[in-house]
Design a protein around this motif. Structure first.
Motif, short mmCIF file in Angstrom:
data_model
loop_
_atom_site.label_atom_id
_atom_site.label_comp_id
_atom_site.label_asym_id
_atom_site.label_seq_id
_atom_site.Cartn_x
_atom_site.Cartn_y
_atom_site.Cartn_z
N ALA A 1 0.85 -1.21 0.00
CA ALA A 1 0.00 0.00 0.00
C ALA A 1 0.88 1.25 0.00
N ALA A 2 1.92 1.25 0.80
CA ALA A 2 2.83 2.40 0.85
C ALA A 2 3.56 2.59 -0.48
N ILE A 3 3.94 1.48 -1.13
CA ILE A 3 4.61 1.57 -2.43
C ILE A 3 3.64 2.13 -3.47
N PHE A 4 2.39 1.66 -3.47
CA PHE A 4 1.39 2.21 -4.39
C PHE A 4 1.25 3.72 -4.17
N LYS A 5 1.14 4.11 -2.91
CA LYS A 5 0.98 5.54 -2.60
C LYS A 5 2.17 6.34 -3.11
N ALA A 6 3.38 5.84 -2.88
CA ALA A 6 4.58 6.54 -3.34
C ALA A 6 4.62 6.64 -4.86
N GLN A 7 4.24 5.57 -5.55
CA GLN A 7 4.26 5.59 -7.02
C GLN A 7 3.21 6.54 -7.59
N VAL A 8 2.01 6.52 -7.01
CA VAL A 8 0.95 7.43 -7.47
C VAL A 8 1.36 8.88 -7.19
#
Length: 168
Positions: free
Chosen positions: A62-69
């Motif tokens: 979830a944190a990686i998705f947030k960082a990528q977005v």
């Protein structure tokens, strides 16, 4: 094969005595098939320590998705994503995905959105959680665990040399 044996022999020869010849040198190796390592590589004075890096858990995904977005939003002049992205839902539908897999999902969702805009001639519709989930469902993770499941192997299907054998 003979080539693999020669390569291993050359590597071991180079590593033997290296700590005496080279001070303050650290040799690091990485593999996506640790079960295939020759035991000679793991003897003292060679690769003494083994660290396993597993795919990220749901919170990390979830944190990686947030960082990528967030990274993609920062690079865009207009709003390329909807205001609310459900990162927990994305993490739940992407078990065994690693950071690069997640980066691909985000980039591909954007790419599909831009292509749809070009084809339709309508204004760009911001990417939604549903768009990201659709890309994730169509994408096979590239990590070793995902590859093992994809081609039908199990951890018990390795022959004595560490090479995978088909389970089907």
């Amino acid at each position: 094969s003979r080539v693999e044996r020669r390569m291993l022999s050359t590597l071991l020869t180079c590593m033997d005595g290296a700590e005496k010849r080279f001070r303050n040198v650290l040799v690091i190796g990485a593999t996506n098939q640790p079960q295939a390592l020759d035991p000679a590589l793991l003897r003292p004075g060679r690769f003494d320590m083994v660290f396993e890096v597993s795919p990220p858990d749901a919170a990390a995904r979830a944190a990686i998705f947030k960082a990528q977005v967030t990274r993609c939003k920062a690079g865009a002049r207009d709003a390329s994503f909807t205001r609310h992205i459900d990162y927990a839902a994305l993490a739940a539908c992407t078990p065994n995905f690693v950071g690069d897999d997640i980066r691909h999902v985000v980039s591909e969702a954007l790419r599909r959105g831009f292509l749809a805009t070009l084809e339709s001639g309508r204004p760009f519709r911001p990417v939604t959680t549903r768009d990201l989930e659709a890309v994730a469902r169509a994408f096979q993770p590239r990590n070793f665990s995902g590859a093992v499941r994809h081609i039908g192997l199990s951890s018990m299907s390795l022959n004595g040399r560490g090479a995978p054998e088909r389970t089907r």
